[in-house]
Design a protein around this motif. Structure first.
Motif, PDB file in Angstrom:
ATOM      1  N   ARG A  12       0.831  -1.212   0.000  1.00 36.92           N
ATOM      2  CA  ARG A  12       0.000   0.000   0.000  1.00 36.92           C
ATOM      3  C   ARG A  12       0.863   1.258   0.000  1.00 36.92           C
ATOM      4  O   ARG A  12       0.557   2.230  -0.703  1.00 36.92           O
ATOM      5  N   ALA A  13       1.947   1.242   0.787  1.00 38.97           N
ATOM      6  CA  ALA A  13       2.848   2.399   0.833  1.00 38.97           C
ATOM      7  C   ALA A  13       3.512   2.620  -0.522  1.00 38.97           C
ATOM      8  O   ALA A  13       3.660   3.760  -0.972  1.00 38.97           O
ATOM      9  N   GLY A  16       1.552   4.597  -2.781  1.00 37.45           N
ATOM     10  CA  GLY A  16       1.346   6.001  -2.450  1.00 37.45           C
ATOM     11  C   GLY A  16       0.507   6.279  -1.219  1.00 37.45           C
ATOM     12  O   GLY A  16       0.220   7.443  -0.914  1.00 37.45           O
ATOM     13  N   ASP A  17       0.101   5.253  -0.482  1.00 35.30           N
ATOM     14  CA  ASP A  17      -0.709   5.432   0.724  1.00 35.30           C
ATOM     15  C   ASP A  17       0.197   5.906   1.870  1.00 35.30           C
ATOM     16  O   ASP A  17       0.964   5.132   2.436  1.00 35.30           O
ATOM     17  N   THR A  18       0.108   7.211   2.212  1.00 35.67           N
ATOM     18  CA  THR A  18       1.005   7.777   3.224  1.00 35.67           C
ATOM     19  C   THR A  18       0.694   7.260   4.629  1.00 35.67           C
ATOM     20  O   THR A  18       1.597   7.120   5.447  1.00 35.67           O
ATOM     21  N   ARG A  19      -0.547   6.961   4.912  1.00 35.47           N
ATOM     22  CA  ARG A  19      -0.910   6.388   6.219  1.00 35.47           C
ATOM     23  C   ARG A  19      -0.271   5.004   6.374  1.00 35.47           C
ATOM     24  O   ARG A  19       0.253   4.660   7.433  1.00 35.47           O
ATOM     25  N   LEU A  21       2.429   4.034   4.924  1.00 33.88           N
ATOM     26  CA  LEU A  21       3.868   4.250   5.097  1.00 33.88           C
ATOM     27  C   LEU A  21       4.185   4.577   6.552  1.00 33.88           C
ATOM     28  O   LEU A  21       5.120   4.010   7.130  1.00 33.88           O
ATOM     29  N   ASP A  22       3.411   5.458   7.159  1.00 32.66           N
ATOM     30  CA  ASP A  22       3.619   5.789   8.573  1.00 32.66           C
ATOM     31  C   ASP A  22       3.489   4.548   9.454  1.00 32.66           C
ATOM     32  O   ASP A  22       4.317   4.308  10.337  1.00 32.66           O
ATOM     33  N   ALA A  58      11.327   5.323   3.507  1.00 33.32           N
ATOM     34  CA  ALA A  58      10.323   6.348   3.197  1.00 33.32           C
ATOM     35  C   ALA A  58      10.560   6.968   1.828  1.00 33.32           C
ATOM     36  O   ALA A  58       9.622   7.216   1.080  1.00 33.32           O
ATOM     37  N   ARG A  59      11.835   7.216   1.503  1.00 34.32           N
ATOM     38  CA  ARG A  59      12.157   7.852   0.217  1.00 34.32           C
ATOM     39  C   ARG A  59      12.010   6.915  -0.980  1.00 34.32           C
ATOM     40  O   ARG A  59      11.708   7.367  -2.076  1.00 34.32           O
ATOM     41  N   GLY A  62       8.423   3.736  -3.095  1.00 36.26           N
ATOM     42  CA  GLY A  62       7.759   3.748  -4.400  1.00 36.26           C
ATOM     43  C   GLY A  62       8.454   2.871  -5.431  1.00 36.26           C
ATOM     44  O   GLY A  62       7.837   2.428  -6.399  1.00 36.26           O
TER      45      GLY A  62
END
Length: 182
Positions: A12-13, A16-19, A21-22, A58-59, A62
């Motif tokens: 999911r991250a 592009g799902d930022t939540r 990723l967190d 994080a970087r 993708g």
């Protein structure tokens, strides 16, 4: 079950799902820190490497395409970050050595055998990387990250037999380097 959850968060991250990723970064932090501490004998250095790993995840999440498991990809990122942190610390220490008077060598009676052997191993890996870089990755992934041969082959895109051969060669070189130091 936890790994399946992390794999799903990673997918999911990567989309592009930022939540996600967190949540992923929070979930992997303890394991990443523990793995960094396997490499680096000083806790503060392990924490620095851990932060670098989390930042890199994080970087670059993708670019994670799911061809291998996220956990395998994370092992590679962690190993590379720890080795980079070690090289950076070594370089900084060499630069600082020019600015301060020499200090006595540590007393072997008060220096951790484990810490000393980890530094010796990192030095041996650095020497090996300078001579035969293709041998370092498979050995680190097998002996430090404890991945199986199939996972290493998939991660590096090489046949399993090549992985085994490179690990065998790397261990021989590292053993030789460590024997010279003793």
């Amino acid at each position: 079950m936890q790994n399946d959850h992390q794999e799903e968060l990673a997918r999911r991250a990567a989309d592009g799902d930022t939540r996600a990723l967190d949540d992923l970064l929070t979930a992997i932090r303890p394991d990443v820190l523990r793995r960094c501490a396997r490499f680096l004998p000083c806790w503060q250095d392990a924490e620095e490497a851990c932060q670098d790993v989390l930042l890199q995840v994080a970087r670059t999440i993708g670019r994670f395409e799911g061809r291998s498991r996220f956990s395998t990809w994370l092992h590679v990122v962690t190993a590379n970050s720890c080795r980079q942190t070690y090289r950076s610390l070594k370089r900084r220490a060499a630069e600082e050595a020019h600015d301060i008077p020499p200090v006595d060598l540590p007393d072997p009676r008060t220096t951790s055998v484990i810490a000393g052997s980890r530094l010796d191993l990192l030095d041996a890996l650095e020497q090996l990387e300078a001579r035969k870089a293709e041998l370092v990755g498979p050995m680190v992934l097998r002996d430090i990250c404890q991945l199986d041969y199939r996972e290493i082959a998939a991660q590096l895109g090489i046949p399993e037999g090549t992985v085994k051969s490179r690990i065998h060669q790397a261990r021989g070189h590292v053993r030789e380097y460590l024997m010279q130091g003793s």
